[in-house]
Motif scaffolding. Sequence first.
Motif, short mmCIF file in Angstrom:
data_model
loop_
_atom_site.label_atom_id
_atom_site.label_comp_id
_atom_site.label_asym_id
_atom_site.label_seq_id
_atom_site.Cartn_x
_atom_site.Cartn_y
_atom_site.Cartn_z
N TYR A 1 67.23 71.48 13.23
CA TYR A 1 67.53 71.16 14.63
C TYR A 1 68.02 69.73 14.63
CZ TYR A 1 66.82 72.40 19.57
OH TYR A 1 66.99 72.76 20.90
N ASP A 2 69.22 69.52 14.09
CA ASP A 2 69.63 68.17 13.69
C ASP A 2 71.13 67.95 13.82
OD1 ASP A 2 67.16 66.80 12.16
OD2 ASP A 2 67.16 68.95 11.80
N LEU A 3 71.50 66.67 13.66
CA LEU A 3 72.90 66.25 13.64
C LEU A 3 73.45 66.29 12.23
CD1 LEU A 3 72.66 63.15 15.98
CD2 LEU A 3 73.95 65.23 16.46
N PHE A 4 74.74 66.64 12.13
CA PHE A 4 75.41 66.68 10.83
C PHE A 4 76.80 66.06 10.96
CE2 PHE A 4 72.33 70.08 10.92
CZ PHE A 4 71.70 69.96 9.68
N ASN A 5 77.20 65.32 9.92
CA ASN A 5 78.48 64.62 9.91
C ASN A 5 79.58 65.53 9.39
OD1 ASN A 5 77.33 62.13 10.76
ND2 ASN A 5 76.61 61.78 8.67
N ILE B 1 68.77 75.97 14.40
CA ILE B 1 68.46 77.33 13.94
C ILE B 1 67.17 77.74 14.65
CG2 ILE B 1 68.10 78.82 11.95
CD1 ILE B 1 70.78 77.31 12.01
N VAL B 2 67.29 78.55 15.69
CA VAL B 2 66.14 78.83 16.55
C VAL B 2 65.58 80.24 16.36
CG1 VAL B 2 66.88 77.16 18.28
CG2 VAL B 2 67.68 79.53 18.45
N SER B 3 66.09 80.96 15.36
CA SER B 3 65.53 82.29 15.06
C SER B 3 65.81 82.63 13.61
CB SER B 3 66.12 83.37 15.98
OG SER B 3 67.46 83.65 15.62
N ASP B 4 65.06 83.58 13.12
CA ASP B 4 65.28 84.01 11.73
C ASP B 4 66.65 84.67 11.57
OD1 ASP B 4 62.74 83.08 11.15
OD2 ASP B 4 61.80 85.05 11.44
N ALA C 1 86.15 70.01 9.60
CA ALA C 1 86.30 69.26 10.84
C ALA C 1 85.27 69.75 11.85
CB ALA C 1 87.71 69.42 11.39
N SER C 2 84.92 68.90 12.78
CA SER C 2 83.86 69.23 13.74
C SER C 2 84.19 70.48 14.56
CB SER C 2 83.59 68.04 14.66
OG SER C 2 84.78 67.63 15.31
N GLN C 3 85.43 70.59 15.03
CA GLN C 3 85.78 71.75 15.84
C GLN C 3 85.72 73.02 15.02
OE1 GLN C 3 86.26 71.54 19.27
NE2 GLN C 3 85.88 73.72 18.99
N GLU C 4 86.09 72.94 13.75
CA GLU C 4 85.99 74.10 12.86
C GLU C 4 84.54 74.56 12.72
OE1 GLU C 4 86.69 75.31 8.14
OE2 GLU C 4 87.33 73.34 8.90
N VAL C 5 83.63 73.60 12.58
CA VAL C 5 82.21 73.94 12.46
C VAL C 5 81.71 74.59 13.74
CG1 VAL C 5 79.88 73.01 12.14
CG2 VAL C 5 81.79 72.11 10.79
N VAL C 6 82.08 74.01 14.86
CA VAL C 6 81.65 74.58 16.15
C VAL C 6 82.17 76.00 16.31
CG1 VAL C 6 81.90 74.37 18.66
CG2 VAL C 6 81.40 72.34 17.28
N ASP C 7 83.46 76.19 16.06
CA ASP C 7 84.04 77.53 16.23
C ASP C 7 83.40 78.53 15.28
OD1 ASP C 7 85.73 76.48 18.14
OD2 ASP C 7 87.44 76.26 16.78
N LEU C 8 83.15 78.10 14.05
CA LEU C 8 82.56 78.98 13.05
C LEU C 8 81.17 79.45 13.48
CD1 LEU C 8 83.05 80.06 10.09
CD2 LEU C 8 81.76 78.05 9.33
N VAL D 1 79.81 79.26 16.55
CA VAL D 1 79.83 80.00 17.82
C VAL D 1 80.13 81.48 17.54
CG1 VAL D 1 81.15 80.36 19.94
CG2 VAL D 1 80.38 78.06 19.33
N ARG D 2 81.10 81.74 16.67
CA ARG D 2 81.42 83.13 16.32
C ARG D 2 80.24 83.82 15.66
NH1 ARG D 2 86.47 80.80 14.86
NH2 ARG D 2 85.84 80.74 12.65
N ALA D 3 79.42 83.05 14.95
CA ALA D 3 78.25 83.62 14.28
C ALA D 3 77.03 83.67 15.20
CB ALA D 3 77.92 82.80 13.03
N ASP D 4 77.19 83.28 16.45
CA ASP D 4 76.10 83.27 17.42
C ASP D 4 74.94 82.39 16.95
OD1 ASP D 4 74.86 83.87 19.80
OD2 ASP D 4 73.97 85.74 19.09
N VAL D 5 75.29 81.20 16.48
CA VAL D 5 74.32 80.20 16.06
C VAL D 5 74.39 79.02 17.03
CG1 VAL D 5 73.71 78.54 14.25
CG2 VAL D 5 74.41 80.88 13.64
N THR D 6 73.27 78.45 17.40
CA THR D 6 73.24 77.34 18.34
C THR D 6 73.91 76.11 17.74
OG1 THR D 6 71.12 78.17 19.17
CG2 THR D 6 71.74 75.93 19.79
N VAL D 7 74.97 75.65 18.41
CA VAL D 7 75.73 74.51 17.91
C VAL D 7 76.35 73.78 19.10
CG1 VAL D 7 77.85 75.87 17.61
CG2 VAL D 7 77.52 73.77 16.26
N ALA D 8 76.53 72.48 18.96
CA ALA D 8 77.17 71.70 20.01
C ALA D 8 77.90 70.51 19.40
CB ALA D 8 76.13 71.19 21.02
#
Length: 420
Positions: free
Chosen positions: A241-245, A256-259, A305-312, A314-321
């Motif tokens: 539940y953290d920040l990543f560069n 990651i809020v669920s198994d 890139a940050s937007q690539e990570v977010v899009d990736l 989001v498509r996987a239904d993982v909590t990201v911002a």
Amino acid sequence: MEHSGNRAMSRLPFEGMHVVEFGQIIAGPTAGLILADMGADVVKVEPTDAGTPSRPHNQRNGSFFYFNRNKRAIAVNLATPEGREAALRLIGRADILIENMAPGTMDRLGLGYAKVSQDNPRLVYCSIKGYLTGPYQSRPLMDEPGQMASGLAYMTGLPGQPLRAGASVVDIGAATYAVIGVLAALLERQTTGQGQHVTGGLFETALFYVGQHMSNAQLTGEAPVPMSARAGPKGGRTAVYDLFNCKDGKQVFIGIVSDNQWRRVCSVLGMEDLADDPGLQHNAGRLLQRETLLTRIAHAVAGRASQEVVDLLVRADVTVAPVHTPLSVLEDPHVAAEGRTLPAQIGNVTGRLPPLPYESNAYRFSVRRHAPAEPGQHTSEVLLELGYTAEEVAALARKGVVRGPDLPVKGVSGQTDVSE
């Protein structure tokens, strides 16, 4: 009048309501903003020397233009008998009064609840103070010391380094809770025909925010740990539940809020070996290997890139911002979508600012008028509505009792200091 969007608006819930706001800085103006956005006719009362160095709380800065849209403004010297008379006329027709002056100021001006409710018993009088009833009720308080005194700053910062939130959350929260009290009072008035005095407290608002931590500390008997330091098996937090560069120099937040989310993030970030590890199937096991997991995820994210990570994710239904600034968030697709911001005249700048954070299928928020650019911008207009003649308004301006851009000017002095 300015309107956002092209869709016709239905009637707003507070249309026809008259509100008088003796508000300054953030808390009082926020309460007025909520009611104004919901359709009320809010008249903001400022001192006649508003905007001068002696009135730092009435400067036309960015906050002022945000918290004072959809309001009219008059400038009145409340220290004069004529100024108080004008204020009493305004209050006499009001449904709601809002004030966040220093404790005792409204009473000293002859505008306290006990006085004005005699002439307007239906008035809902809303005060926002530093403290509610108790040993500290006469003390002034501001947002930041409220966060410190309540334990909120302790829970926000690093151990030994209390930190205020990055917005005026106590001021805004106290105003919002006070408006809830106003709404309840208006419902009660439909039955009783009587108004009431509602008071919101800054300290009590911050204390309400910390209630979840107070409850947990009493339940466990353990000293609270700042949220920034809740790592490890006994921290009671989510393992990831953290920040990543990212490689573009920006950051993303991954939670990651669920198994199931854990298995999906392993799949899309190329960490299939971790997905098959029986010791990592649940959060408790992942907490034991938290540092190793953070290193693996950081490595997987660093090449994208940050937007690539977010899009990736989001498509996987993982909590990201993504991590935005107050400027970059304006370009976020959700914020840029219709209805997520309202047009704003911010001094000489045309911009966009957030509406109230709820929506209804019965009406839509808009900017009916921008924040008053000048103190007393609507003084003449409002006083004429109250029964003054144009000659009387001009005479009051020449005496320094009122001020407006279309009125005679006189130097002002001797005003009551109403700042907290």
